[in-house]
Design a protein around this motif. Structure first.
Motif, short mmCIF file in Angstrom:
data_model
loop_
_atom_site.label_atom_id
_atom_site.label_comp_id
_atom_site.label_asym_id
_atom_site.label_seq_id
_atom_site.Cartn_x
_atom_site.Cartn_y
_atom_site.Cartn_z
N VAL A 126 0.85 -1.19 0.00
CA VAL A 126 0.00 0.00 0.00
C VAL A 126 0.88 1.24 0.00
O VAL A 126 1.71 1.43 0.90
N ARG A 127 0.71 2.06 -1.04
CA ARG A 127 1.55 3.26 -1.18
C ARG A 127 0.80 4.54 -0.82
O ARG A 127 1.41 5.59 -0.67
N GLY A 128 -0.51 4.47 -0.71
CA GLY A 128 -1.27 5.66 -0.39
C GLY A 128 -2.75 5.36 -0.28
O GLY A 128 -3.18 4.21 -0.43
N VAL A 129 -3.55 6.38 -0.02
CA VAL A 129 -5.00 6.23 0.10
C VAL A 129 -5.67 7.43 -0.55
O VAL A 129 -5.22 8.58 -0.39
N LEU A 130 -6.74 7.17 -1.29
CA LEU A 130 -7.60 8.22 -1.83
C LEU A 130 -8.92 8.19 -1.07
O LEU A 130 -9.51 7.11 -0.88
N TYR A 131 -9.38 9.35 -0.64
CA TYR A 131 -10.66 9.46 0.06
C TYR A 131 -11.64 10.27 -0.79
O TYR A 131 -11.26 11.23 -1.47
N GLY A 132 -12.92 9.91 -0.68
CA GLY A 132 -14.00 10.73 -1.22
C GLY A 132 -15.06 10.86 -0.14
O GLY A 132 -15.26 9.92 0.65
N ALA A 133 -15.73 12.01 -0.07
CA ALA A 133 -16.63 12.21 1.06
C ALA A 133 -17.82 13.10 0.71
O ALA A 133 -17.78 13.93 -0.20
N LEU A 134 -18.89 12.89 1.52
CA LEU A 134 -20.08 13.74 1.50
C LEU A 134 -20.22 14.42 2.85
O LEU A 134 -19.74 13.91 3.87
N ARG A 135 -20.95 15.52 2.86
CA ARG A 135 -21.23 16.19 4.12
C ARG A 135 -22.60 15.81 4.67
O ARG A 135 -23.11 16.44 5.60
N THR A 136 -23.18 14.79 4.08
CA THR A 136 -24.44 14.22 4.57
C THR A 136 -24.23 12.73 4.80
O THR A 136 -23.34 12.12 4.21
N ALA A 137 -25.07 12.15 5.67
CA ALA A 137 -24.96 10.73 5.98
C ALA A 137 -25.87 9.94 5.05
O ALA A 137 -27.09 9.90 5.25
N GLN A 138 -25.29 9.35 4.02
CA GLN A 138 -26.07 8.52 3.11
C GLN A 138 -25.15 7.46 2.50
O GLN A 138 -23.94 7.67 2.39
N PRO A 139 -25.70 6.30 2.15
CA PRO A 139 -24.87 5.21 1.62
C PRO A 139 -24.16 5.61 0.33
O PRO A 139 -24.72 6.34 -0.50
N LEU A 140 -22.93 5.15 0.19
CA LEU A 140 -22.17 5.36 -1.04
C LEU A 140 -22.25 4.07 -1.85
O LEU A 140 -21.77 3.02 -1.42
N GLY A 141 -22.88 4.12 -3.01
CA GLY A 141 -23.17 2.93 -3.79
C GLY A 141 -21.97 2.32 -4.48
O GLY A 141 -20.86 2.88 -4.50
#
Length: 264
Positions: A98-113
């Motif tokens: 593992v060389r790194g991590v990419l994150y993606g995010a929402l400011r609301t609580a809902q499932p990420l499909g």
């Protein structure tokens, strides 16, 4: 980060690389954030969402970060300061490390499909490919630098590998849609060339791509296949490069480009 946001539709993206010889990564790239809360944050393997992705070497996601029981909560304060709720973390894995991590995010609580997760994984694959090619190119360059052509018979073979790597990098760069990754890859190409007098000859990027393929021994048809061009287009770029370099043959053009510091 920009591509990750565009392809996933997530408003916030960030990430970083695992520091060599350490058990943690540091968040260094941010896009769409409203505060500096996450900038420079060290994330230890196993801790939080990103640390879990590092430890397991697989994607992880939570619907509501602050209340999730799937992760530990060492980083709740910076995450809450940025106002993030639903987050995914995708590891960047090169040669099983593992060389790194990419994150993606929402400011609301809902499932990420699954579609969102799949798009994030594709973005991570692009980073993996760029890192792998860059590693190989730097290794070849180091091997060639250690070899002395006049004394070491293997030096010639090492330099041919460098030239092949340079041609492969130049062919790969136009296919990468992320501008930052493409620029980084072209920067690695620059490490493989001396650039002695490169300002004296103004070759277009595609002319240099074609010359790099020719220098690696590729025919026009093979060069066209590697670069995703028509054979006639390759011929046109080659003729233009030859004219600018004052060369009458393909071989003369390659030699002139090397003297100008444009090719390894």
């Amino acid at each position: 980060m920009v591509r990750l946001r565009r392809t996933t539709g997530l408003p916030v993206a960030f990430g970083g690389l695992v520091e060599p010889g350490r058990r943690h990564m540091r968040i260094s790239e941010l896009s769409g954030t409203a505060t500096p809360a996450l900038s420079g944050l060290p994330v230890t393997s196993g801790n939080g969402l990103g640390g879990r992705a590092v430890a397991l070497a697989r994607p992880c996601a939570v619907t509501d970060y602050s209340s999730s029981r799937q992760i530990s909560h060492e980083y709740d304060i910076p995450v809450a300061t940025e106002g993030l709720r639903s987050i995914l973390a995708v590891p960047v894995v090169v040669r099983r490390r593992v060389r790194g991590v990419l994150y993606g995010a929402l400011r609301t609580a809902q499932p990420l499909g699954d579609r969102t997760l799949g798009a994030a994984m594709e973005a991570a694959r692009d980073v993996e490919q760029a890192l792998a090619v860059g590693d190989e190119a730097r290794g070849l360059l180091a091997a060639a630098a250690r070899a002395e052509p006049d004394r070491d018979p293997a030096a010639g073979a090492a330099w041919e590998q460098v030239r092949e790597a340079h041609a492969a990098l130049r062919a790969l760069a136009p296919r990468i849609t992320d501008p930052a990754l493409r620029a980084e890859l072209l920067g690695v190409c620059g490490l493989l060339t001396p650039r002695a007098h490169s300002d004296e000859v103004g070759l277009a990027p595609r002319e240099l791509d074609v010359l790099a393929c020719v220098a690696a021994g590729a025919t026009n048809s093979v060069s066209a296949e590697r670069l995703g061009l028509r054979a006639e287009t390759v011929k046109g770029y080659l003729r233009s490069a030859m004219r600018k370099l004052g060369a009458h043959t393909r071989g003369e053009a390659v030699v002139a480009a090397r003297r100008a510091g444009l090719l390894p």
